[in-house]
Design a protein around this motif. Structure first.
Motif, PDB file in Angstrom:
ATOM      1  N   ASN A  35       0.806  -1.222   0.000  1.00 38.21           N
ATOM      2  CA  ASN A  35       0.000   0.000   0.000  1.00 38.21           C
ATOM      3  C   ASN A  35       0.838   1.271   0.000  1.00 38.21           C
ATOM      4  O   ASN A  35       0.446   2.269  -0.592  1.00 38.21           O
ATOM      5  N   ASN A  36       2.002   1.238   0.657  1.00 37.06           N
ATOM      6  CA  ASN A  36       2.809   2.447   0.786  1.00 37.06           C
ATOM      7  C   ASN A  36       3.865   2.610  -0.293  1.00 37.06           C
ATOM      8  O   ASN A  36       4.356   3.713  -0.509  1.00 37.06           O
ATOM      9  N   SER A  37       4.216   1.539  -0.964  1.00 33.91           N
ATOM     10  CA  SER A  37       5.320   1.652  -1.916  1.00 33.91           C
ATOM     11  C   SER A  37       5.087   0.905  -3.224  1.00 33.91           C
ATOM     12  O   SER A  37       6.006   0.771  -4.010  1.00 33.91           O
ATOM     13  N   SER A  38       3.901   0.419  -3.429  1.00 33.30           N
ATOM     14  CA  SER A  38       3.595  -0.346  -4.643  1.00 33.30           C
ATOM     15  C   SER A  38       4.571  -1.500  -4.839  1.00 33.30           C
ATOM     16  O   SER A  38       5.120  -1.695  -5.921  1.00 33.30           O
ATOM     17  N   ALA A  39       4.805  -2.260  -3.797  1.00 33.57           N
ATOM     18  CA  ALA A  39       5.715  -3.407  -3.871  1.00 33.57           C
ATOM     19  C   ALA A  39       5.218  -4.417  -4.891  1.00 33.57           C
ATOM     20  O   ALA A  39       4.018  -4.602  -5.068  1.00 33.57           O
ATOM     21  N   THR A  40       6.145  -5.075  -5.545  1.00 34.77           N
ATOM     22  CA  THR A  40       5.840  -6.141  -6.477  1.00 34.77           C
ATOM     23  C   THR A  40       5.836  -7.462  -5.718  1.00 34.77           C
ATOM     24  O   THR A  40       6.765  -7.740  -4.961  1.00 34.77           O
ATOM     25  N   ILE A  41       4.803  -8.263  -5.927  1.00 31.56           N
ATOM     26  CA  ILE A  41       4.726  -9.578  -5.295  1.00 31.56           C
ATOM     27  C   ILE A  41       5.178 -10.603  -6.327  1.00 31.56           C
ATOM     28  O   ILE A  41       4.644 -10.660  -7.433  1.00 31.56           O
ATOM     29  N   ILE A  42       6.165 -11.406  -5.949  1.00 33.27           N
ATOM     30  CA  ILE A  42       6.730 -12.389  -6.868  1.00 33.27           C
ATOM     31  C   ILE A  42       6.543 -13.800  -6.319  1.00 33.27           C
ATOM     32  O   ILE A  42       6.932 -14.099  -5.196  1.00 33.27           O
ATOM     33  N   ILE A  83       8.334  -8.452  -2.758  1.00 35.37           N
ATOM     34  CA  ILE A  83       7.943  -9.468  -1.778  1.00 35.37           C
ATOM     35  C   ILE A  83       7.914 -10.798  -2.507  1.00 35.37           C
ATOM     36  O   ILE A  83       7.217 -10.937  -3.513  1.00 35.37           O
ATOM     37  N   VAL A  84       8.704 -11.768  -2.027  1.00 39.96           N
ATOM     38  CA  VAL A  84       8.759 -13.085  -2.658  1.00 39.96           C
ATOM     39  C   VAL A  84       8.054 -14.112  -1.777  1.00 39.96           C
ATOM     40  O   VAL A  84       8.032 -13.987  -0.556  1.00 39.96           O
ATOM     41  N   TYR A  85       7.455 -15.119  -2.423  1.00 43.94           N
ATOM     42  CA  TYR A  85       6.834 -16.217  -1.680  1.00 43.94           C
ATOM     43  C   TYR A  85       6.888 -17.493  -2.510  1.00 43.94           C
ATOM     44  O   TYR A  85       7.132 -17.458  -3.716  1.00 43.94           O
ATOM     45  N   CYS A  86       6.649 -18.618  -1.834  1.00 46.26           N
ATOM     46  CA  CYS A  86       6.604 -19.923  -2.501  1.00 46.26           C
ATOM     47  C   CYS A  86       5.635 -20.830  -1.738  1.00 46.26           C
ATOM     48  O   CYS A  86       4.751 -20.337  -1.040  1.00 46.26           O
ATOM     49  N   ASN A 109      10.808 -11.482   2.270  1.00 48.65           N
ATOM     50  CA  ASN A 109      10.363 -12.865   2.125  1.00 48.65           C
ATOM     51  C   ASN A 109       9.062 -13.081   2.897  1.00 48.65           C
ATOM     52  O   ASN A 109       9.057 -13.042   4.122  1.00 48.65           O
ATOM     53  N   LEU A 110       7.971 -13.335   2.180  1.00 50.61           N
ATOM     54  CA  LEU A 110       6.696 -13.684   2.819  1.00 50.61           C
ATOM     55  C   LEU A 110       6.716 -15.128   3.300  1.00 50.61           C
ATOM     56  O   LEU A 110       5.966 -15.508   4.180  1.00 50.61           O
ATOM     57  N   GLY A 111       7.599 -15.932   2.710  1.00 49.08           N
ATOM     58  CA  GLY A 111       7.659 -17.356   3.066  1.00 49.08           C
ATOM     59  C   GLY A 111       6.614 -18.120   2.290  1.00 49.08           C
ATOM     60  O   GLY A 111       6.518 -18.011   1.074  1.00 49.08           O
ATOM     61  N   SER A 112       5.800 -18.859   3.004  1.00 42.46           N
ATOM     62  CA  SER A 112       4.773 -19.689   2.396  1.00 42.46           C
ATOM     63  C   SER A 112       3.584 -18.867   1.906  1.00 42.46           C
ATOM     64  O   SER A 112       3.188 -17.894   2.552  1.00 42.46           O
ATOM     65  N   ILE A 113       2.988 -19.301   0.799  1.00 44.20           N
ATOM     66  CA  ILE A 113       1.769 -18.670   0.306  1.00 44.20           C
ATOM     67  C   ILE A 113       0.662 -18.721   1.359  1.00 44.20           C
ATOM     68  O   ILE A 113      -0.194 -17.847   1.401  1.00 44.20           O
TER      69      ILE A 113
END
Length: 118
Positions: A35-42, A83-86, A109-113
């Motif tokens: 919300n604050n920085s338009s992060a990309t979720i990968i 932000i990365v997740y798997c 790292n978000l970690g797990s979905i």
């Protein structure tokens, strides 16, 4: 007194941040970044895992395809928030470390979905 001064110096030298880049980011902190920085979720899982279900607006970028040239195509700039997740958190940790080694400075790292509550 010396211990107090030493503790203050350590805090000042290490800096204070509310979101750690080295551990798994929480769902709430991930939302703040988005919300604050338009992060990309990968999503760094396989294409078939991605097709079975993924976080809305997540970009598929499988771990085995991450390198300098492909990262340039998927991520706007080296200081972009990512932000990365798997599936379990293992591949996302590897992806975070790999992207950091390529010079990307704001990879979380978000970690797990399953950590995504949305």
């Amino acid at each position: 007194m010396k211990k107090i001064i030493l503790a203050i110096m350590i805090i000042l030298l290490t800096g204070c941040t509310s979101i750690s880049k080295t551990s798994v980011i929480t769902y709430n902190d991930a939302l703040k970044l988005i919300n604050n920085s338009s992060a990309t979720i990968i999503d760094v899982r396989t294409e078939s895992e991605y097709n079975e279900g993924h976080i809305e607006d997540a970009v598929l970028f499988t771990l085995d395809t991450i390198n300098e040239s492909t990262a340039k195509e998927k991520i706007k700039a080296k200081d972009s928030y990512v932000i990365v997740y798997c599936r379990s958190g293992n591949r996302s940790k590897q992806a975070q470390e790999l992207l950091n080694s390529l010079g990307y400075t704001n990879v979380y790292n978000l970690g797990s979905i399953s950590n995504w509550q949305g």
